[in-house]
Design a protein around this motif. Structure first.
Motif, PDB file in Angstrom:
ATOM      1  N   ILE A 123       0.873  -1.187  -0.007  1.00  0.00           N
ATOM      2  CA  ILE A 123      -0.093  -0.177   0.020  1.00  0.00           C
ATOM      3  C   ILE A 123       0.727   1.155  -0.074  1.00  0.00           C
ATOM      4  CG2 ILE A 123      -1.728   1.232   0.916  1.00  0.00           C
ATOM      5  CD1 ILE A 123      -2.607  -1.562   0.077  1.00  0.00           C
ATOM      6  N   TRP A 124       0.734   2.231  -0.818  1.00  0.00           N
ATOM      7  CA  TRP A 124       1.443   3.282  -1.101  1.00  0.00           C
ATOM      8  C   TRP A 124       0.883   4.637  -0.447  1.00  0.00           C
ATOM      9  CZ3 TRP A 124       0.083   7.737  -3.741  1.00  0.00           C
ATOM     10  CH2 TRP A 124       1.221   8.583  -4.371  1.00  0.00           C
ATOM     11  N   PHE A 125       1.728   5.180   0.259  1.00  0.00           N
ATOM     12  CA  PHE A 125       1.350   6.565   0.707  1.00  0.00           C
ATOM     13  C   PHE A 125       2.200   7.668   0.338  1.00  0.00           C
ATOM     14  CE2 PHE A 125       0.051   3.276   3.601  1.00  0.00           C
ATOM     15  CZ  PHE A 125      -1.223   3.482   4.577  1.00  0.00           C
ATOM     16  N   HIS A 126       1.354   8.862   0.287  1.00  0.00           N
ATOM     17  CA  HIS A 126       1.917  10.113  -0.180  1.00  0.00           C
ATOM     18  C   HIS A 126       1.101  11.631   0.484  1.00  0.00           C
ATOM     19  CE1 HIS A 126       3.883  13.041  -2.790  1.00  0.00           C
ATOM     20  NE2 HIS A 126       4.794  12.224  -3.207  1.00  0.00           N
ATOM     21  N   VAL A 127       1.734  12.348   0.833  1.00  0.00           N
ATOM     22  CA  VAL A 127       1.254  13.559   1.138  1.00  0.00           C
ATOM     23  C   VAL A 127       0.552  14.094  -0.158  1.00  0.00           C
ATOM     24  CG1 VAL A 127       1.364  16.091   2.063  1.00  0.00           C
ATOM     25  CG2 VAL A 127       2.692  14.202   3.068  1.00  0.00           C
ATOM     26  N   ASP A 128      -0.601  14.550  -0.282  1.00  0.00           N
ATOM     27  CA  ASP A 128      -1.520  14.907  -1.201  1.00  0.00           C
ATOM     28  C   ASP A 128      -1.002  16.519  -1.491  1.00  0.00           C
ATOM     29  OD1 ASP A 128      -3.425  14.713  -3.244  1.00  0.00           O
ATOM     30  OD2 ASP A 128      -4.987  15.943  -1.768  1.00  0.00           O
ATOM     31  N   LYS A 129      -0.900  16.502  -2.873  1.00  0.00           N
ATOM     32  CA  LYS A 129      -0.507  17.870  -3.621  1.00  0.00           C
ATOM     33  C   LYS A 129       0.741  18.515  -2.807  1.00  0.00           C
ATOM     34  CE  LYS A 129      -5.283  18.889  -4.802  1.00  0.00           C
ATOM     35  NZ  LYS A 129      -5.866  17.650  -4.465  1.00  0.00           N
ATOM     36  N   MET A 130       1.419  17.721  -2.191  1.00  0.00           N
ATOM     37  CA  MET A 130       3.052  18.149  -1.884  1.00  0.00           C
ATOM     38  C   MET A 130       3.988  17.144  -2.068  1.00  0.00           C
ATOM     39  SD  MET A 130       1.947  19.978   1.768  1.00  0.00           S
ATOM     40  CE  MET A 130       0.500  20.952   2.165  1.00  0.00           C
ATOM     41  N   ILE A 159       9.032  17.864   3.470  1.00  0.00           N
ATOM     42  CA  ILE A 159       9.598  19.313   3.875  1.00  0.00           C
ATOM     43  C   ILE A 159       8.419  20.257   4.117  1.00  0.00           C
ATOM     44  CG2 ILE A 159      11.156  21.174   2.956  1.00  0.00           C
ATOM     45  CD1 ILE A 159      12.729  19.103   1.429  1.00  0.00           C
ATOM     46  N   GLN A 160       7.494  20.244   3.166  1.00  0.00           N
ATOM     47  CA  GLN A 160       6.649  21.183   3.255  1.00  0.00           C
ATOM     48  C   GLN A 160       5.477  20.581   4.092  1.00  0.00           C
ATOM     49  OE1 GLN A 160       4.499  22.389  -0.355  1.00  0.00           O
ATOM     50  NE2 GLN A 160       3.226  23.710   0.524  1.00  0.00           N
ATOM     51  N   GLY A 161       4.995  19.528   3.793  1.00  0.00           N
ATOM     52  CA  GLY A 161       3.894  18.803   4.886  1.00  0.00           C
ATOM     53  C   GLY A 161       4.270  18.850   6.344  1.00  0.00           C
ATOM     54  N   ASN A 162       5.558  18.655   6.517  1.00  0.00           N
ATOM     55  CA  ASN A 162       5.973  18.696   8.097  1.00  0.00           C
ATOM     56  C   ASN A 162       5.636  19.931   8.809  1.00  0.00           C
ATOM     57  OD1 ASN A 162       7.109  17.079  10.187  1.00  0.00           O
ATOM     58  ND2 ASN A 162       8.931  18.164   9.804  1.00  0.00           N
ATOM     59  N   LYS A 163       5.614  21.046   7.993  1.00  0.00           N
ATOM     60  CA  LYS A 163       5.589  22.569   8.406  1.00  0.00           C
ATOM     61  C   LYS A 163       4.163  22.817   8.876  1.00  0.00           C
ATOM     62  CE  LYS A 163       9.974  23.533   6.499  1.00  0.00           C
ATOM     63  NZ  LYS A 163      10.749  24.542   5.422  1.00  0.00           N
ATOM     64  N   VAL A 193      10.993  11.215 -13.062  1.00  0.00           N
ATOM     65  CA  VAL A 193      11.413  10.252 -12.328  1.00  0.00           C
ATOM     66  C   VAL A 193      10.631  10.445 -10.746  1.00  0.00           C
ATOM     67  CG1 VAL A 193      13.569   9.281 -10.923  1.00  0.00           C
ATOM     68  CG2 VAL A 193      13.834  10.263 -13.173  1.00  0.00           C
ATOM     69  N   GLY A 194      10.291   9.153 -10.295  1.00  0.00           N
ATOM     70  CA  GLY A 194       9.517   9.317  -8.972  1.00  0.00           C
ATOM     71  C   GLY A 194       7.954   9.665  -9.050  1.00  0.00           C
ATOM     72  N   GLN A 195       7.594  10.306 -10.243  1.00  0.00           N
ATOM     73  CA  GLN A 195       6.249  10.738 -10.362  1.00  0.00           C
ATOM     74  C   GLN A 195       5.491   9.585 -10.747  1.00  0.00           C
ATOM     75  OE1 GLN A 195       5.591  13.747 -13.503  1.00  0.00           O
ATOM     76  NE2 GLN A 195       3.809  14.208 -12.850  1.00  0.00           N
ATOM     77  N   VAL A 196       3.999   9.702 -10.228  1.00  0.00           N
ATOM     78  CA  VAL A 196       3.140   8.430 -10.525  1.00  0.00           C
ATOM     79  C   VAL A 196       1.703   9.057 -10.763  1.00  0.00           C
ATOM     80  CG1 VAL A 196       4.283   6.757  -9.385  1.00  0.00           C
ATOM     81  CG2 VAL A 196       2.860   8.124  -8.184  1.00  0.00           C
TER      82      VAL A 196
END
Length: 215
Positions: free
Chosen positions: A37-44, A79-83, A105-108
């Motif tokens: 299961i893949w996780f990512h901060v949305d729009k950041m 970096i952004q989401g942590n703030k 690269v790294g984009q999905v």
């Protein structure tokens, strides 16, 4: 480099993992497992965080504790989401990740947006992040080899299951034929259809009778 983390014990025996950078993320996208299961901060921008479930499990089987650990780790590695507070973390099965040649690269993207879920993260919880970081292990796995080894084992298992199925079907076919032969033999042996030697003898002419007929 891939980083591995152990989730809270009460959530189960699960491991969270993420790549060092976008190049490792690319390999994780390419050589993932159906149970991931893949996780990512949305729009950041953020790390690509994964958790590998057990075979047969889906997102519906993930506990709140497991989801929270994954979401907190994603937030902490953005970096952004942590703030900022009140961010959204999206998650979806690995097989729903869509990769096209035109992507960086790294984009999905996603094959099916309906399989993408969102969890709201109000704020960073240091207690969770620190606990996860204490379990952190760095490895340089051969992701391709791992995936190929699992695929080969699964293929061998499917072949074995197919052989067993064919063997059972052949045994069932032979048993049906055997039962059919038995029923057919019993039918021939029904008393009213049988003729005894005595009946045959009584119905046959004697040698003398045959000679008299011939004369």
């Amino acid at each position: 480099m891939v980083f591995y983390f152990k989730v809270r014990p009460e959530a189960g025996d699960y491991t969270i993992f993420m790549g060092l950078d976008k190049y490792e993320n690319e390999d994780l996208i390419k050589y993932g497992f159906p149970e991931d299961i893949w996780f990512h901060v949305d729009k950041m921008s953020s790390a690509h965080v994964y958790v590998r479930l057990n075979k047969g499990q889906t997102m519906d089987d993930m506990s709140e504790g497991l989801l929270e650990d994954c979401a907190q780790l994603v937030k902490a590695n953005s970096i952004q989401g942590n703030k900022v507070n009140n961010i959204d973390v999206v998650y979806t099965p690995w097989y729903n990740l869509k990769k096209t040649p035109s992507m960086d690269v790294g984009q999905v993207g996603f094959h099916n947006p309906k399989l993408v879920r969102t969890i709201k993260v109000e704020k960073r919880i240091n207690e969770i992040v620190n606990r996860l970081n204490k379990t952190k292990v760095e490895r340089k796995p051969d992701l391709k080899a791992e995936r190929e080894a699992v695929s080969a084992a699964e293929k061998a298992e499917r072949k074995a299951q197919l052989r067993d199925k064919k063997r059972r079907e052949e045994m069932e076919r032979l048993e049906k034929e055997k039962q059919a032969d038995i029923r057919s033999y019993k039918g021939l042996m029904v008393q009213e259809k049988m003729t005894s030697n005595k009946q045959i003898a009584s119905g046959s002419k004697t040698l003398q009778e045959l000679e008299e007929d011939f004369m």
